[in-house]
Scaffold this motif. Structure first.
Motif, PDB file in Angstrom:
ATOM      1  N   MET A  70       0.830  -1.192   0.000  1.00  0.00           N
ATOM      2  CA  MET A  70       0.000   0.000   0.000  1.00  0.00           C
ATOM      3  C   MET A  70       0.872   1.254   0.000  1.00  0.00           C
ATOM      4  O   MET A  70       1.834   1.343   0.755  1.00  0.00           O
ATOM      5  CB  MET A  70      -0.920   0.008   1.224  1.00  0.00           C
ATOM      6  N   GLN A 109      -9.086   2.080  -3.518  1.00  0.00           N
ATOM      7  CA  GLN A 109      -8.392   0.818  -3.810  1.00  0.00           C
ATOM      8  C   GLN A 109      -7.781   0.844  -5.206  1.00  0.00           C
ATOM      9  O   GLN A 109      -6.620   0.459  -5.405  1.00  0.00           O
ATOM     10  CB  GLN A 109      -9.368  -0.356  -3.701  1.00  0.00           C
ATOM     11  N   GLY A 127      -9.062  -0.850   2.614  1.00  0.00           N
ATOM     12  CA  GLY A 127      -7.926  -1.683   2.981  1.00  0.00           C
ATOM     13  C   GLY A 127      -6.613  -0.940   3.029  1.00  0.00           C
ATOM     14  O   GLY A 127      -5.547  -1.520   2.781  1.00  0.00           O
ATOM     15  N   ILE A 128      -6.661   0.370   3.353  1.00  0.00           N
ATOM     16  CA  ILE A 128      -5.422   1.140   3.443  1.00  0.00           C
ATOM     17  C   ILE A 128      -5.241   1.649   4.864  1.00  0.00           C
ATOM     18  O   ILE A 128      -6.183   1.681   5.660  1.00  0.00           O
ATOM     19  CB  ILE A 128      -5.411   2.332   2.465  1.00  0.00           C
ATOM     20  N   GLN A 129      -4.018   2.064   5.172  1.00  0.00           N
ATOM     21  CA  GLN A 129      -3.748   2.642   6.479  1.00  0.00           C
ATOM     22  C   GLN A 129      -4.487   3.969   6.617  1.00  0.00           C
ATOM     23  O   GLN A 129      -4.625   4.726   5.652  1.00  0.00           O
ATOM     24  CB  GLN A 129      -2.254   2.874   6.661  1.00  0.00           C
ATOM     25  N   GLU A 180     -11.535   1.170   6.157  1.00  0.00           N
ATOM     26  CA  GLU A 180     -11.485  -0.287   6.334  1.00  0.00           C
ATOM     27  C   GLU A 180     -11.844  -0.999   5.038  1.00  0.00           C
ATOM     28  O   GLU A 180     -11.202  -1.980   4.650  1.00  0.00           O
ATOM     29  CB  GLU A 180     -12.439  -0.705   7.456  1.00  0.00           C
ATOM     30  N   GLN A 181     -12.885  -0.511   4.351  1.00  0.00           N
ATOM     31  CA  GLN A 181     -13.286  -1.139   3.095  1.00  0.00           C
ATOM     32  C   GLN A 181     -12.213  -0.972   2.018  1.00  0.00           C
ATOM     33  O   GLN A 181     -12.028  -1.856   1.178  1.00  0.00           O
ATOM     34  CB  GLN A 181     -14.611  -0.536   2.616  1.00  0.00           C
TER      35      GLN A 181
END
Length: 490
Positions: free
Chosen positions: A1, A210, A21-23, A18-19
């Motif tokens: 990422m 994403q 998927g990154i910091q 959260e969806q």
């Protein structure tokens, strides 16, 4: 990422992170080594200025400007984007048969929400200046998400204007409200740089983040050189000063062809000639290929008395473009803004007196079009065929920027007054800025490789030496009947 989502807290924005998927977090980690910070909110100065070595999506100043209706509409108007304040009387709101809310992230519209109105409305303004529609009986109140299979001309136009509005305001994402007038024209009614997130918007923006992160990761790992192409236009002018349609001599397709202009009433004519050379990773080779297409054009256009004109607007009503094609790299906002600031803005310094007349309808900042082959064309520039030196310089500068845009961080065009100067062609106002931009270019590791083509262009830019839009560029290129026996050298 490669990305971090910096936010001010809240359930929905945390769900979005959260969806995706990154910091994410309300503060940027001290040791965070990655590339891009996505700023979802306004922050105190000390947090805003953290990690200046990172690229940022959604700068704070752009957010504040978009939240101010007067400043927002002023900048949109400079870019040729129609708004409610530029269209209507101060105390009225026109009737919109359709309104759309369009979430945008990084040059892409994510969905279309439509509201149909079945009755006329009257309107007034709230105290803060934001238009308030007074809904009458028979109007559907809510917006409904519609599928891509329902796309119409107006929907596509609204989506395109939304992407343009976000880019013009210096934003990278937001939700844009667009109204469609009975005439079919679109107005940007509102821009939300920090949209209130619903579960559906969380999902849409998370997917977009994403995609952005995945494309960014691939781009940073890219090793193959950028492929350059072009399709600059020119105009045929008779000795009597009349335009002769290129369609008299050229077909629509092929390495030399004719191109269209759309008149009022959607009437299409084909007056422009267009050169479509073989692409190359070497800008000097692309210039040679371009010269070859000129020779083909000379054979296809037997009337040597016709002058070949380039530039931006050699004759009123006939705008010309010098589109440059890029492939093997990612189409992204960082690249577009580097091209605007480091190519379009310096090139303005040598434009002819009539070049700027094509703007803002043509030649808008960040104007791009994706191509079927996977690349894109940058459509902001006028036709730079005026001479071999200008052509080689422009193509070499485009190649240099494409390979090193990640290192080109200066963006004077984020400022409203600089954008206004660009659109009106005010060379003196931006002169000192150009010097700073060129210093950035000279520090790039690839500059020396292209210096033979870039230094002559720099000299013209420093002198603010305007090209002549009424000069026949065949003479500079040694195209028949001008010394055809001599070969073009690069």
């Amino acid at each position: 990422m490669q990305t971090f989502l910096l936010h001010a807290g809240g359930t929905h924005v945390q769900l979005m992170a959260e969806q995706a998927g990154i910091q994410s977090g309300t503060q940027l980690p001290e040791a965070w080594p990655k590339q891009v910070v996505i700023q979802w909110g306004l922050f105190a100065d000390e947090r805003e200025n953290q990690r200046l070595d990172c690229l940022k999506l959604q700068p704070a100043e752009a957010i504040k400007r978009a939240q101010d209706p007067r400043r927002r509409d002023e900048l949109l108007s400079i870019n040729g984007i129609k708004t409610l304040s530029s269209h209507s009387e101060p105390q009225t709101v026109p009737y919109f048969p359709y309104q759309y809310k369009i979430p945008v992230f990084h040059l892409q519209s994510l969905a279309i929400y439509e509201k149909k109105k079945k009755a006329w409305t009257s309107g007034q303004r709230r105290k803060n200046g934001v238009p308030e529609l007074v809904i009458q009986e028979g109007v559907q109140d809510g917006y409904t998400e519609i599928g891509t299979d329902q796309s119409t001309f107006h929907i596509r136009r609204a989506a395109r204007e939304s992407v343009k509005a976000i880019y013009a305001l210096g934003l990278d994402f937001g939700v844009v409200t667009v109204g469609v007038l009975p005439s079919g024209h679109t107005l940007v009614l509102h821009v939300e740089p920090l949209p209130r997130l619903t579960r559906r918007l969380c999902q849409l923006f998370a997917r977009a983040i994403q995609r952005y992160d995945a494309e960014l990761t691939r781009e940073l790992a890219r090793t193959e050189p950028v492929m350059l192409g072009s399709d600059p236009e020119f105009l045929l002018l008779s000795a009597q000063g009349k335009v002769v349609a290129a369609s008299r001599f050229l077909e629509r397709e092929g390495p030399v062809g004719c191109d269209a202009i759309v008149l009022s009433g959607h009437r299409v004519i084909l007056p422009l000639a267009e050169l479509r050379p073989q692409p190359s990773v070497d800008p000097r080779q692309l210039a040679r290929n371009l010269h070859h297409t000129m020779q083909l054009a000379a054979r296809a256009i037997p009337d040597e008395s016709l002058a070949w004109l380039s530039g931006g607007m050699p004759l009123r009503g006939f705008p010309l473009g010098g589109h440059i094609h890029f492939s093997r790299l990612w189409l992204n906002g960082h690249m577009l803004r580097a091209l605007d600031n480091y190519l379009a803005l310096p090139l303005m310094q040598i434009e002819g007196e009539t070049t700027g007349q094509r703007r803002p309808r043509y030649g808008g900042l960040g104007d791009f079009r994706p191509q079927p082959h996977g690349g894109f064309e940058y459509r902001t520039l006028p036709s730079w065929l005026v001479s071999p030196a200008v052509t080689r310089g422009v193509l070499s500068l485009a190649a240099l920027i494409a390979e090193h845009y990640w290192s080109l961080r200066r963006q004077p065009l984020r400022e409203t007054d600089v954008q206004a100067a660009y659109y009106r062609g005010d060379k003196e106002q931006v002169r000192s800025l150009i010097a700073q931009l060129w210093e950035d270019l000279e520090r790039l590791p690839g500059y020396s490789r292209h210096a033979g083509c870039l230094e002559p262009l720099k000299a013209m830019i420093v002198r603010m030496e305007p090209w002549n839009e009424r000069a026949d560029f065949r003479k500079a290129w040694k195209i028949a009947p001008y010394q055809p026996e001599r070969l073009y050298q690069t």
